[in-house]
Design a protein around this motif. Structure first.
Motif, PDB file in Angstrom:
ATOM      1  N   GLU A 250       0.819  -1.153   0.033  1.00 45.46           N
ATOM      2  CA  GLU A 250       0.101   0.007   0.105  1.00 45.46           C
ATOM      3  C   GLU A 250       1.061   1.217  -0.048  1.00 45.46           C
TER       4      GLU A 250
ATOM      5  N   LYS B 192      -4.385   3.226   7.796  1.00 50.75           N
ATOM      6  CA  LYS B 192      -5.491   4.305   7.899  1.00 50.75           C
ATOM      7  C   LYS B 192      -4.893   5.491   7.674  1.00 50.75           C
TER       8      LYS B 192
ATOM      9  N   TYR C 121      -4.237   5.966   3.960  1.00 55.38           N
ATOM     10  CA  TYR C 121      -5.738   6.060   3.276  1.00 55.38           C
ATOM     11  C   TYR C 121      -6.294   7.472   3.584  1.00 55.38           C
ATOM     12  N   HIS C 122      -6.329   7.804   4.629  1.00 52.29           N
ATOM     13  CA  HIS C 122      -6.823   9.490   4.730  1.00 52.29           C
ATOM     14  C   HIS C 122      -6.111  10.361   4.170  1.00 52.29           C
ATOM     15  N   LYS C 123      -4.648  10.288   4.059  1.00 52.30           N
ATOM     16  CA  LYS C 123      -3.941  11.208   3.442  1.00 52.30           C
ATOM     17  C   LYS C 123      -4.203  11.232   1.696  1.00 52.30           C
ATOM     18  N   GLU C 124      -4.388  10.052   1.426  1.00 53.07           N
ATOM     19  CA  GLU C 124      -4.582   9.997  -0.225  1.00 53.07           C
ATOM     20  C   GLU C 124      -6.014  10.670  -0.526  1.00 53.07           C
ATOM     21  N   THR C 125      -7.025  10.452   0.477  1.00 52.88           N
ATOM     22  CA  THR C 125      -8.163  11.095   0.235  1.00 52.88           C
ATOM     23  C   THR C 125      -8.126  12.488   0.425  1.00 52.88           C
ATOM     24  N   LEU C 126      -7.421  13.027   1.414  1.00 59.91           N
ATOM     25  CA  LEU C 126      -7.305  14.443   1.393  1.00 59.91           C
ATOM     26  C   LEU C 126      -6.794  14.929   0.162  1.00 59.91           C
TER      27      LEU C 126
ATOM     28  N   HIS D 219      -6.907  13.797  -2.754  1.00 56.35           N
ATOM     29  CA  HIS D 219      -7.646  13.920  -3.877  1.00 56.35           C
ATOM     30  C   HIS D 219      -8.982  14.984  -3.824  1.00 56.35           C
ATOM     31  N   PHE D 220      -9.142  15.362  -2.160  1.00 57.62           N
ATOM     32  CA  PHE D 220     -10.227  16.229  -2.094  1.00 57.62           C
ATOM     33  C   PHE D 220      -9.501  17.604  -2.516  1.00 57.62           C
TER      34      PHE D 220
END
Length: 99
Positions: free
Chosen positions: A35, A76, A79-84, A86-87
């Motif tokens: 990952e 986790k 994942y949250h870093k990648e989501t941020l 993208h946002f």
């Protein structure tokens, strides 16, 4: 004397097919490396665990609870870093649209 035949019930056959089809859970060390896109050596450097310890956990499994919790937190966070990211990119694109 011949072998005794065992006749399975439909429920037994269905239960066995369910357990046979369940995928084996991926090793958490290997999953973390995959990952994050890093090697086990790099994981050892980041986490301050000995490289041999990481290799043993990767090949033999059996991570202690604290290591399992630690790797799950790393995943986790990633994942949250990648989501941020993208946002934030989405937000920039929205702001660049001229109406």
């Amino acid at each position: 004397m011949g072998r005794k035949k065992t006749i399975k019930t439909i429920d037994e056959v269905l239960e066995n097919s369910k357990t046979d089809q369940q995928p084996q859970e991926e090793n958490l060390v290997k999953k973390t490396c995959r990952e994050l896109g890093i090697t086990q050596k790099e994981l050892a450097e980041i986490t301050k665990f000995k490289e041999q310890t990481i290799r043993n956990w990767s090949s033999k499994g059996g991570l202690p609870d604290y290591a399992e919790a630690f790797f799950n937190i790393i995943l986790k966070f990633h994942y949250h870093k990648e989501t941020l990211v993208h946002f934030l990119n989405f937000s920039k694109n929205i702001q660049s649209i001229k109406i």
